[in-house]
Scaffold this motif. Structure first.
Motif, PDB file in Angstrom:
ATOM      1  N   LEU A   1     -51.248 -44.333  12.850  1.00 51.41           N
ATOM      2  CA  LEU A   1     -51.091 -45.502  13.716  1.00 51.41           C
ATOM      3  C   LEU A   1     -52.430 -46.214  13.836  1.00 51.41           C
ATOM      4  O   LEU A   1     -53.417 -45.618  14.279  1.00 51.41           O
ATOM      5  CB  LEU A   1     -50.606 -45.077  15.097  1.00 51.41           C
ATOM      6  CG  LEU A   1     -49.107 -45.039  15.351  1.00 51.41           C
ATOM      7  CD1 LEU A   1     -48.829 -44.354  16.681  1.00 51.41           C
ATOM      8  CD2 LEU A   1     -48.517 -46.438  15.347  1.00 51.41           C
TER       9      LEU A   1
ATOM     10  N   LEU B   1     -47.935 -49.064  12.033  1.00 49.78           N
ATOM     11  CA  LEU B   1     -47.650 -47.729  11.517  1.00 49.78           C
ATOM     12  C   LEU B   1     -47.680 -47.778   9.992  1.00 49.78           C
ATOM     13  O   LEU B   1     -46.981 -48.586   9.375  1.00 49.78           O
ATOM     14  CB  LEU B   1     -46.285 -47.241  12.006  1.00 49.78           C
ATOM     15  CG  LEU B   1     -45.816 -45.889  11.469  1.00 49.78           C
ATOM     16  CD1 LEU B   1     -46.708 -44.758  11.973  1.00 49.78           C
ATOM     17  CD2 LEU B   1     -44.358 -45.629  11.848  1.00 49.78           C
TER      18      LEU B   1
ATOM     19  N   VAL C   1     -52.877 -46.990  20.697  1.00 49.99           N
ATOM     20  CA  VAL C   1     -51.465 -46.627  20.678  1.00 49.99           C
ATOM     21  C   VAL C   1     -51.327 -45.205  20.144  1.00 49.99           C
ATOM     22  O   VAL C   1     -51.951 -44.834  19.141  1.00 49.99           O
ATOM     23  CB  VAL C   1     -50.669 -47.608  19.809  1.00 49.99           C
ATOM     24  CG1 VAL C   1     -49.210 -47.184  19.728  1.00 49.99           C
ATOM     25  CG2 VAL C   1     -50.790 -49.019  20.366  1.00 49.99           C
TER      26      VAL C   1
ATOM     27  N   CYS D   1     -48.425 -41.687  19.585  1.00 49.56           N
ATOM     28  CA  CYS D   1     -47.026 -41.314  19.421  1.00 49.56           C
ATOM     29  C   CYS D   1     -46.714 -40.118  20.307  1.00 49.56           C
ATOM     30  O   CYS D   1     -47.484 -39.147  20.351  1.00 49.56           O
ATOM     31  CB  CYS D   1     -46.744 -40.985  17.955  1.00 49.56           C
ATOM     32  SG  CYS D   1     -45.073 -40.385  17.647  1.00 49.56           S
TER      33      CYS D   1
ATOM     34  N   TYR E   1     -43.495 -44.604  21.009  1.00 48.06           N
ATOM     35  CA  TYR E   1     -44.872 -45.067  20.957  1.00 48.06           C
ATOM     36  C   TYR E   1     -45.297 -45.538  22.348  1.00 48.06           C
ATOM     37  O   TYR E   1     -44.498 -46.125  23.092  1.00 48.06           O
ATOM     38  CB  TYR E   1     -45.019 -46.202  19.945  1.00 48.06           C
ATOM     39  CG  TYR E   1     -44.567 -45.801  18.554  1.00 48.06           C
ATOM     40  CD1 TYR E   1     -45.373 -45.010  17.744  1.00 48.06           C
ATOM     41  CD2 TYR E   1     -43.324 -46.197  18.071  1.00 48.06           C
ATOM     42  CE1 TYR E   1     -44.953 -44.630  16.480  1.00 48.06           C
ATOM     43  CE2 TYR E   1     -42.892 -45.814  16.806  1.00 48.06           C
ATOM     44  CZ  TYR E   1     -43.713 -45.031  16.016  1.00 48.06           C
ATOM     45  OH  TYR E   1     -43.301 -44.643  14.776  1.00 48.06           O
TER      46      TYR E   1
END
Length: 695
Positions: free
Chosen positions: A38, A48, A72, A74, A81
């Motif tokens: 990411l 991504l 960001v 996951c 996200y």
């Protein structure tokens, strides 16, 4: 040894992703699946990527006027996200979502510094004031009050780990030139504060950390071109005051008069780190480069120049480096091999023995274990009591100590225990806790260096089973001890070996254990031992004994002695140091050993894969190496000894037949290649008719 491999460009960067400080990406984090990352830029967008395909799988942006202020990440449990924009606005979405305006939104009561997502612990949110919440707790009441635990301090770096089932967060702060380290255990709701020891005329530029055996190892890259190591034990009293963390020098970033001005670094394994920075020599222009250093041997392993410049950022996932180079994000693969001197000065143990320690595990005796001193002192007290204990008390003490196998310095403590037992054996010849010693050697990763007198006492006690286990499990046995074991194994009688316990796993697949072991004594030979010593154990004559194998062939020694000799064949050695000792082997024992090696060589050659069946069976390379060593050590004796002539003649004929056989195979290989070449030359488009006659 470490090396940089091929590189490629993952993607181009926008205007904000240029070189120099303040450029580059906001962060790069692992994606929901392997080979996914990411990317969060310093603006509005998160992307991504699938690394191997070098293509984006999804891209999300916040509205104009909004800025993503937290990388960001996951959520590995839900594959969602999580992002934070404008410091306080939390967004959560899935792959199928396109417009971030329509996804989940929560406005928090405090500014977020970083979100860390743990594979088995869920996301953890760190606020700029030092407060910490798990995402689940935070979403229950987004406007809940967040405590401010750091007054006038600025967070410089943070990382999260899993210690068992408990998330642990560590972050470093700075205030007026002083640096502090905080450790937060979420489930226990405990927070510890430490002050980092000051370094004169330098300050930390970058941090990284890892956790092992409940000890956090914090590595700090300082402005004086050095990397320092700080050890922080997790088990601390909750009421203790702020402590000052002392540090030790791990690595100087200088080589051949050149100094590396590092900007960021990552840990690759226990012996290697990668540093990104500018390498400058006196009187020369500095060059930005990526380097890999060996911290064990204090050497620069490899480097790569980066002429287009970087942003000073470096990430590492799945044996790949990620960094900005000019206006692109570059990926370089690397490989690291375990540092070992064994490959340079001797022979490594065979890879077919997975349950044997591959080398002396000195790293388990490193600084990480020395930090936890209280448990070590308690264990050493138990060890000291063992030296004066009865057998029953000793067994109880040993079991209590073995139950503490998770303490960091356990291996060193067990070494001290064995040493204490051996010292008692020396003081009292009637005392010998054989079962206890076998249990420790079989269940623990010990080495000869930790208990050097153990095998000497076993040789004195004629404990061949313990010697066999030590040969199989100790990777650093001196050649003198290996030779002593070989001499004992060859001298001991077959009748005595049949009455003791020996591990037969290496021979049961090619020697018939149930055979009645009828001896065919063709000649009686003196073995050189004193006839007054241990009449029931040692043969005063060495007979040529043959034992039927599973396929009808005869082995010159019994299965017990064969298993012991196999343990010697598996031991690591250096030819330079072993050869002088082998020259002292009595001639008749050398002939017997050569007969057994010749037998193994014939057995290996019967199979297509030239491998003996069974567990820990000798390999063809080990057999050939020992056969050559033995002939080198006793060349003149073998030629002059009458009983060795027939053996040497048979060995010569067999080797000559093998050479002829492989020569014929080479000829066949050439013919097959020629046929294959002619087959490829045929035009596949040529029309042809084939007539098949059915009879």
């Amino acid at each position: 040894m470490a090396a940089l491999c091929e590189s490629f460009t993952l993607c181009g960067l926008g205007p904000s992703g240029g070189v120099g400080l303040g450029g580059g990406l906001l962060a790069l984090e692992p994606g929901p699946d392997p080979d996914h990352v990411l990317l969060t830029d310093r603006g509005r967008t998160a992307t991504l990527f699938k690394v191997s395909d070098q293509k984006p799988l999804g891209c999300w942006s916040v509205k104009h006027g909004q800025i993503i202020t937290c990388p960001v990440v996951c959520n590995f449990e839900t594959h969602e996200y999580i992002a934070v924009h404008d410091d306080k606005v939390l967004r959560i979405w899935k792959n199928k979502d396109i417009n971030l305006d329509k996804v989940f939104k929560a406005t928090l009561s405090a500014d977020v510094y970083r979100i860390h997502s743990l594979p088995n612990g869920g996301p953890v949110v760190l606020f700029k004031g030092g407060g910490v919440r798990t995402l689940d707790v935070l979403l229950e009441a987004p406007q809940q009050e967040i405590e401010n635990v750091i007054s006038d301090e600025v967070i410089k770096w943070s990382e999260a780990f899993m210690e068992g089932q408990q998330p642990v967060l560590i972050f470093a702060t700075e205030k007026d030139g002083d640096f502090f380290v905080y450790i937060q255990k979420l489930k226990m709701n405990s927070l510890h504060k430490y002050k980092l020891e000051q370094q004169e005329l330098s300050k930390p530029l970058s941090f990284t950390a890892y956790i092992k055996n409940k000890i956090i190892t914090l590595l700090c890259l300082y402005s004086n071109d050095s990397v320092y190591k700080v050890l922080i034990p997790l088990q601390q009293n909750t009421g203790e005051e702020e402590r000052i963390l002392s540090k030790s020098l791990l690595l100087n970033l200088s080589v051949s008069g050149s100094v590396l001005k590092g900007t960021s670094f990552v840990v690759l394994d226990k012996d290697h780190i990668a540093v990104l920075g500018s390498l400058a020599a006196s009187g020369e222009e500095s060059k930005e480069c990526l380097t890999i250093w060996n911290t064990k041997f204090q050497t620069l392993q490899t480097s790569k120049e980066l002429p287009l410049g970087t942003s000073g950022q470096l990430w590492c996932y799945e044996e790949k480096f990620f960094f900005t180079h000019g206006k692109v994000l570059t990926v370089i693969m690397y490989k690291c091999e375990t540092s070992s001197l064994a490959a340079a000065v001797g022979k490594l143990k065979d890879s077919q023995t997975p349950d044997v320690s591959s080398f002396v595990n000195w790293n388990t005796l490193g600084d990480e274990e020395l930090v936890v001193s209280f448990e070590s002192q308690q264990s050493l007290k138990s060890e000291s009591r063992m030296t004066d204990a009865s057998t029953t008390v000793l067994e109880d003490e040993l079991r209590q100590l073995m139950s503490k196998a998770q303490m960091p310095d356990f291996q060193a403590t067990i070494g001290c225990v064995v040493t204490a037992l051996i010292n008692r054996c020396k003081q009292n010849p009637k005392y010998y806790p054989r079962n206890f010693l076998l249990q420790i050697v079989q269940t623990r990763d010990l080495s000869y260096s930790l208990c050097p007198d153990l095998m000497a006492v076993a040789l004195e006690k004629k404990d061949v089973h313990l010697l066999q286990i030590c040969l199989e499990r100790f990777p650093d046995i001196p050649e003198e001890i290996t030779y002593a074991c070989l001499k004992v194994f060859l001298s001991i009688s077959e009748a005595y070996l049949q009455r003791i316990d020996v591990n037969l796993e290496s021979v049961i697949c090619y020697i018939d254990i149930e055979f009645n072991n009828k001896e065919v004594k063709t000649e009686i030979l003196e073995n050189g031992f004193n006839a007054e010593l241990e009449q029931d154990i040692w043969d005063m004559k060495i007979p040529k004994e043959t034992h039927l194998t599973a396929d009808g062939e005869f082995c010159p020694v019994g299965p017990q002695k064969a298993a012991l000799l196999n343990a010697v064949l598996h031991s690591a050695y250096s030819e330079t140091f072993l050869l002088p000792h082998l020259k002292n082997l009595p001639a008749q024992q050398a002939v017997l050993f050569l007969r057994y090696l010749y037998y193994l060589y014939v057995k290996c050659s019967e199979k297509i894969n030239t491998a003996l069946p069974g567990i820990r069976s000798p390999t063809i390379n080990q057999i050939m190496d020992w056969m050559c060593l033995l002939l080198d050590a006793h060349f003149t004796v073998m030629v002059m000894l009458p009983e060795a002539k027939e053996l040497l003649s048979s060995l010569h004929k067999f080797v000559r037949a093998q050479v002829r056989f492989y020569s014929e195979l080479n000829k066949i290989e050439g013919s097959l290649r020629e046929l294959q070449r002619l087959h490829h030359q045929k035009d596949s488009q040529t029309y042809s008719i084939e007539v098949l006659e059915l009879i």
